[in-house]
Design a protein around this motif. Structure first.
Motif, PDB file in Angstrom:
ATOM      1  N   ASN A  45       0.813  -1.213   0.000  1.00  8.16           N
ATOM      2  CA  ASN A  45       0.000   0.000   0.000  1.00  8.16           C
ATOM      3  C   ASN A  45       0.846   1.262   0.000  1.00  8.16           C
ATOM      4  N   CYS A  46       2.126   1.111   0.341  1.00  7.14           N
ATOM      5  CA  CYS A  46       3.031   2.261   0.338  1.00  7.14           C
ATOM      6  C   CYS A  46       3.138   2.866  -1.061  1.00  7.14           C
ATOM      7  N   ARG A  47       3.001   2.026  -2.078  1.00  6.30           N
ATOM      8  CA  ARG A  47       3.048   2.542  -3.460  1.00  6.30           C
ATOM      9  C   ARG A  47       1.933   3.559  -3.706  1.00  6.30           C
ATOM     10  N   ALA A  63       4.290   8.782 -11.170  1.00  7.30           N
ATOM     11  CA  ALA A  63       3.105   8.410 -10.403  1.00  7.30           C
ATOM     12  C   ALA A  63       2.342   7.291 -11.098  1.00  7.30           C
ATOM     13  N   GLU A  64       2.230   7.403 -12.416  1.00  9.99           N
ATOM     14  CA  GLU A  64       1.513   6.375 -13.169  1.00  9.99           C
ATOM     15  C   GLU A  64       2.188   5.017 -13.012  1.00  9.99           C
ATOM     16  N   ALA A  70       0.782  -0.768  -8.371  1.00  9.09           N
ATOM     17  CA  ALA A  70       0.015  -1.067  -7.153  1.00  9.09           C
ATOM     18  C   ALA A  70      -1.304  -1.739  -7.495  1.00  9.09           C
ATOM     19  N   VAL A  71      -2.016  -1.211  -8.491  1.00  9.94           N
ATOM     20  CA  VAL A  71      -3.304  -1.788  -8.883  1.00  9.94           C
ATOM     21  C   VAL A  71      -3.124  -3.205  -9.413  1.00  9.94           C
ATOM     22  N   GLU A  72      -2.034  -3.439 -10.151  1.00 12.79           N
ATOM     23  CA  GLU A  72      -1.788  -4.771 -10.713  1.00 12.79           C
ATOM     24  C   GLU A  72      -1.419  -5.792  -9.645  1.00 12.79           C
ATOM     25  N   ARG A  73      -0.769  -5.348  -8.576  1.00 12.94           N
ATOM     26  CA  ARG A  73      -0.247  -6.287  -7.579  1.00 12.94           C
ATOM     27  C   ARG A  73      -1.129  -6.467  -6.358  1.00 12.94           C
ATOM     28  N   GLN A  79      -8.440  -5.830   0.693  1.00 12.45           N
ATOM     29  CA  GLN A  79      -9.332  -5.085  -0.190  1.00 12.45           C
ATOM     30  C   GLN A  79      -9.192  -3.583  -0.010  1.00 12.45           C
ATOM     31  N   ALA A  80      -8.948  -3.157   1.229  1.00 13.84           N
ATOM     32  CA  ALA A  80      -8.805  -1.718   1.484  1.00 13.84           C
ATOM     33  C   ALA A  80      -7.585  -1.158   0.763  1.00 13.84           C
ATOM     34  N   TRP A  81      -6.512  -1.925   0.692  1.00 16.33           N
ATOM     35  CA  TRP A  81      -5.311  -1.470  -0.005  1.00 16.33           C
ATOM     36  C   TRP A  81      -5.586  -1.327  -1.497  1.00 16.33           C
ATOM     37  N   TYR A  82      -6.298  -2.296  -2.049  1.00 21.12           N
ATOM     38  CA  TYR A  82      -6.628  -2.268  -3.475  1.00 21.12           C
ATOM     39  C   TYR A  82      -7.509  -1.063  -3.792  1.00 21.12           C
ATOM     40  N   ALA A  83      -8.488  -0.790  -2.932  1.00 23.74           N
ATOM     41  CA  ALA A  83      -9.365   0.367  -3.133  1.00 23.74           C
ATOM     42  C   ALA A  83      -8.575   1.669  -3.049  1.00 23.74           C
ATOM     43  N   ASP A  84      -7.605   1.739  -2.124  1.00 22.35           N
ATOM     44  CA  ASP A  84      -6.757   2.931  -2.007  1.00 22.35           C
ATOM     45  C   ASP A  84      -5.997   3.183  -3.308  1.00 22.35           C
ATOM     46  N   ALA A  85      -5.429   2.108  -3.867  1.00 21.91           N
ATOM     47  CA  ALA A  85      -4.653   2.245  -5.105  1.00 21.91           C
ATOM     48  C   ALA A  85      -5.545   2.689  -6.256  1.00 21.91           C
ATOM     49  N   LEU A  86      -6.725   2.097  -6.369  1.00 17.18           N
ATOM     50  CA  LEU A  86      -7.660   2.466  -7.436  1.00 17.18           C
ATOM     51  C   LEU A  86      -8.086   3.931  -7.325  1.00 17.18           C
ATOM     52  N   ALA A  87      -8.369   4.366  -6.100  1.00 18.56           N
ATOM     53  CA  ALA A  87      -8.820   5.742  -5.900  1.00 18.56           C
ATOM     54  C   ALA A  87      -7.741   6.736  -6.315  1.00 18.56           C
TER      55      ALA A  87
END
Length: 352
Positions: A45-47, A63-64, A70-73, A79-87
């Motif tokens: 999630n640091c990414r 940034a991209e 992050a989104v790929e990994r 799930q919260a980490w994935y949502a953070d990356a997507l946002a």
């Protein structure tokens, strides 16, 4: 491992407090430390936190890379980490003018507070102020009252309420933002509060007060090192000044905003700055004499040399998607349907 988490907590804290100056300093130190030891310190999630800091700093290509990774990994992680990356990827896409992709990322992030605030901004830009206000309130309900994370929802909430002709509610949100900024004291938070005060003054037709608040916001954004935010504030200031005796200053501010937005490849907002400049000078004389931006001329010159989109992207350190979008805009502006026709017309106009 403790060192990795310590670094991540530092970046997370800087992002939450909108301490963009220290966030950038820590990012550079952590990257240097990681390279020296040969150990990746920006993981998990640091990414997302790192990517957000890079986004606000205007380092969109970097940034991209971080946010897409992050989104790929993270899909199979928390799930919260994935949502953070997507946002945060959605926020980058919105700034880039890639609204459809931004909306998709925000919607996939679900009820994540940052995603809800981002969706509110997209609804407002599309003219749906009521939907934007509802989404902003939805984000605010998820966050404690004293949390600096509320800033995005408060900012878009102020804009939405003003668009709905509800200045009282807008002022209430702005007061909360002002209190939050005074408590935390970081340049970006202070700038956002000043920006909202400028919008309230504009709504009250107090141009002098609005201009003063806009100038303060721009200075604070510049101190924070956030070029996109500073450019948008300049663009709003130019719009306010355009109806006064300070129309020449309005042109200067609009040109400075356009220059920054063009350098960032923020196509949607750069086009808005171009349209405002056309209004301010009375006709689109700049566009008529040179229908392409400097970046577009640069890309078309490389295309004329036979480089592929991927090669152009590598040469200019851009994403391939950005190059593809620029070429599509070039064809539109030159009223051509192919690369060969665009090169030929640009040559006749003396652009190449």
């Amino acid at each position: 491992m403790p060192a990795v988490w310590s670094c991540c907590l530092l970046l997370s804290a800087c992002e939450e407090l909108r301490d963009d100056e220290r966030g950038w300093q820590w990012s550079q130190q952590i990257s240097a430390f990681s390279n020296r030891l040969g150990v990746p310190f920006v993981v998990g999630n640091c990414r997302s936190h790192f990517g957000c800091i890079l986004t606000r700093r205007g380092r969109w290509l970097d940034a991209e890379r971080e946010l897409v990774t992050a989104v790929e990994r993270l899909p199979h992680g928390p799930q919260a980490w994935y949502a953070d990356a997507l946002a945060r990827l959605g926020d980058l896409r919105r700034r880039q003018g890639r609204q459809t992709e931004a909306r998709q990322a925000f919607e996939e992030a679900g009820e994540q507070w940052f995603a809800q605030a981002g969706l509110a901004a997209i609804h407002l830009e599309a003219g749906d102020a009521a939907g934007a206000a509802a989404l902003a309130e939805r984000a605010l309900r998820q966050l404690p009252e004293a949390s600096p994370k509320r800033v995005d929802a408060l900012e878009v909430g102020v804009r939405a309420r003003l668009a709905l002709q509800a200045p009282g509610k807008a002022a209430e949100l702005a007061r909360e933002l002002r209190h939050l900024a005074a408590t935390v004291g970081t340049s970006s938070l202070l700038a956002t509060a000043q920006l909202c005060e400028a919008r309230l003054a504009t709504a009250n037709n107090d141009v002098e007060l609005a201009a003063r608040h806009y100038a303060d916001a721009i200075a604070s954004f510049d101190r924070a090192g956030t070029p996109y935010e500073a450019a948008l504030a300049r663009l709003e200031l130019a719009q306010v000044l355009s109806s006064t005796a300070c129309s020449e200053l309005a042109v200067i501010e609009a040109r400075r905003a356009w220059s920054t937005l063009e350098a960032l490849d923020a196509s949607r907002e750069a086009d808005r700055a171009t349209a405002l400049l056309a209004e301010l000078v009375g006709s689109d004389t700049t566009r008529e004499s040179c229908p392409l931006t400097r970046r577009q001329v640069q890309i078309l010159k490389l295309a004329a040399e036979g480089l592929t989109e991927r090669q152009i992207a590598e040469h200019l350190v851009l994403s391939e998607h950005t190059v593809h979008r620029h070429l599509a805009n070039i064809y539109t502006r030159l009223d051509c349907s192919s690369r060969a026709a665009a090169v030929a017309k640009a040559s006749r106009l003396g652009l190449l």
